[in-house]
Design an enzyme around this catalytic site. Sequence first.
Site, mmCIF file in Angstrom:
data_model
loop_
_atom_site.group_PDB
_atom_site.id
_atom_site.type_symbol
_atom_site.label_atom_id
_atom_site.label_comp_id
_atom_site.label_asym_id
_atom_site.label_seq_id
_atom_site.Cartn_x
_atom_site.Cartn_y
_atom_site.Cartn_z
ATOM 1 N N LYS A 103 -9.713 36.409 -6.713
ATOM 2 C CA LYS A 103 -9.325 37.726 -6.219
ATOM 3 C C LYS A 103 -9.466 37.773 -4.698
ATOM 4 O O LYS A 103 -10.354 37.153 -4.134
ATOM 5 C CB LYS A 103 -10.214 38.807 -6.830
ATOM 6 C CG LYS A 103 -9.863 40.199 -6.346
ATOM 7 C CD LYS A 103 -10.772 41.253 -6.943
ATOM 8 C CE LYS A 103 -10.313 42.607 -6.471
ATOM 9 N NZ LYS A 103 -11.361 43.414 -5.907
ATOM 10 N N HIS A 106 -8.707 44.470 -1.261
ATOM 11 C CA HIS A 106 -9.914 45.182 -1.686
ATOM 12 C C HIS A 106 -9.792 46.686 -1.434
ATOM 13 O O HIS A 106 -10.741 47.333 -1.010
ATOM 14 C CB HIS A 106 -11.153 44.590 -1.021
ATOM 15 C CG HIS A 106 -11.210 43.105 -1.141
ATOM 16 N ND1 HIS A 106 -11.394 42.478 -2.351
ATOM 17 C CD2 HIS A 106 -11.053 42.122 -0.232
ATOM 18 C CE1 HIS A 106 -11.365 41.168 -2.173
ATOM 19 N NE2 HIS A 106 -11.153 40.932 -0.897
ATOM 20 N N ARG A 160 -10.466 49.247 1.882
ATOM 21 C CA ARG A 160 -11.712 49.858 2.351
ATOM 22 C C ARG A 160 -12.339 49.048 3.484
ATOM 23 O O ARG A 160 -12.806 49.600 4.465
ATOM 24 C CB ARG A 160 -12.703 50.019 1.199
ATOM 25 C CG ARG A 160 -12.266 51.062 0.191
ATOM 26 C CD ARG A 160 -13.305 51.273 -0.901
ATOM 27 N NE ARG A 160 -13.802 50.057 -1.505
ATOM 28 C CZ ARG A 160 -13.199 49.369 -2.472
ATOM 29 N NH1 ARG A 160 -12.048 49.784 -2.937
ATOM 30 N NH2 ARG A 160 -13.738 48.297 -2.979
ATOM 31 N N ILE A 188 -2.051 50.498 -6.370
ATOM 32 C CA ILE A 188 -1.648 51.077 -7.654
ATOM 33 C C ILE A 188 -2.175 52.508 -7.711
ATOM 34 O O ILE A 188 -3.365 52.739 -7.905
ATOM 35 C CB ILE A 188 -2.186 50.244 -8.846
ATOM 36 C CG1 ILE A 188 -1.753 48.777 -8.738
ATOM 37 C CG2 ILE A 188 -1.763 50.877 -10.167
ATOM 38 C CD1 ILE A 188 -0.263 48.542 -8.782
ATOM 39 N N MET A 189 -1.271 53.450 -7.487
ATOM 40 C CA MET A 189 -1.650 54.864 -7.478
ATOM 41 C C MET A 189 -1.123 55.620 -8.694
ATOM 42 O O MET A 189 -1.615 56.689 -9.015
ATOM 43 C CB MET A 189 -1.116 55.530 -6.207
ATOM 44 C CG MET A 189 -1.557 54.837 -4.927
ATOM 45 S SD MET A 189 -3.322 54.852 -4.705
ATOM 46 C CE MET A 189 -3.519 56.478 -4.026
#
Length: 160
Positions: free
Chosen positions: A22, A46, A49, A80-81
């Site tokens: 990841k 990530h 942030r 992804i909202m």
Amino acid sequence: PTISYEDLKVIRGIWPGKIVIKGVQNVEDSKRLIDHGVDGIILSNHGGRQLDRAPIPFHLLPTVVREVGKDATIMVDTGIMNGADIVAAMALGAKFTLIGRAYLYGLMAGGRAGVDKTIEILRSEIERTMKLLGVASIAELEPRHVTQLTRLAPMPRTDA
């Protein structure tokens, strides 16, 4: 910052299961990781942030899929909202998406029932988006179904 491809070889030597990496943020690392035998990669900054100036995974996805091959397991974890974003990621070649903080919002708002509601909302958005695109299955999704990524582009600087 000190982990290396040599470490990956050691991990592969002691771990018989699947390995997914990841935080991949460029095409070169994607190709190299697949060449080193990882089972999947997750394109992620990530959530922006800590790395809000890092490449946007949606923008990397088509090139990564083209360069590593459609059989590689490529996942997306940033941006992804809603369900339409999941459909867009799948259309661009992702095999899977992670939903980031969405489930946490549901959890905070309503515990397990809130998480279930989050999943229900995403499912209905996915179904609606696919119906509006005229596709009956994820397998029918193609890059041509994604025509606009402008809301995912970095905002231009406005220096005074």
